[in-house]
Structures are given as structure tokens and as C-alpha cells.
Scaffold this motif. Structure first.
Motif: not given
Length: 109
Positions: A13-26, A30-45
């Protein structure tokens, strides 16, 4: 192979809002949570997101904004398009998509 592109709000909250883009295989179903868990496991823990169950819609921990609408990430379906994810605007932001969900009188301190 089709992909989903998630634009995810990052930072505190103390930082200016910014968005990062991540691509996952569709994959259909699959749920959005599945994609978020995949991003954490494979791209950005370091990606912060709350969840306590998988695809049960019982804990309410994974609530967030998907393209401006409040959803449960565990039941919202991933789509092969650009999807914008933001934290709940009426809750205190911890970091990224993680907010304080429980009311003050229900939290363990």
C-alpha cells in the motif's frame, strides 16, 4: 498452445500501484487460483496471494478483483485472454493480491 495473460497488481500500500504481466498455459477448466499457484511455483515465488483451500469456495481467503469484479480465485475460470487481477479495494493491503480478510475481532494477534 493457448495462453492466459494475467496482469497482477504488485507491491504494498505504501508503493504506487503497478501491474506485472505473467503468461501461463491455458487449460480448460483451470481456475485463476491454479494459474496463480503455477506462477508462484514456476515464475515468481515472491507473488503474495491468500488461499486456504482449493476449489471449495468455503474459506473466502482468495477473494480478489478480476477485471474489476469481486471473485473467488478458486472458482473463477481462467480464460485464454488478458485478465487483470487486483486486491480487494475495501480491505487493508498486505502485499500484491494479499489483503487482511478477517475482521479485527476475529484475528489472532
Amino acid at each position: 498452445m493457448e495462453t492466459a495473460r494475467l496482469l497482477i497488481r504488485r507491491g504494498t500500500a505504501a508503493e504506487p500501484p503497478r501491474h506485472e504481466a505473467f503468461e501461463v498455459p491455458f487449460e480448460p477448466g483451470q481456475s485463476v487460483l491454479d494459474a496463480l499457484r503455477r506462477i508462484r511455483a514456476e515464475q515468481d515465488p515472491t507473488l503474495a496471494v491468500r488461499y486456504a483451500c482449493l476449489n471449495a469456495n468455503a474459506c473466502k481467503e482468495c477473494m480478489m478483483l478480476l477485471d474489476g469484479a469481486v471473485v473467488y480465485a478458486c472458482t473463477a475460470r481462467l480464460e485464454p485472454r488478458e485478465m487483470r487481477l487486483d486486491p480487494l479495494p475495501n480491505k487493508r493491503l498486505l502485499r500484491d493480491l494479499a489483503t487482511v480478510i478477517a475482521p479485527p475481532d476475529e484475528r489472532l494477534e
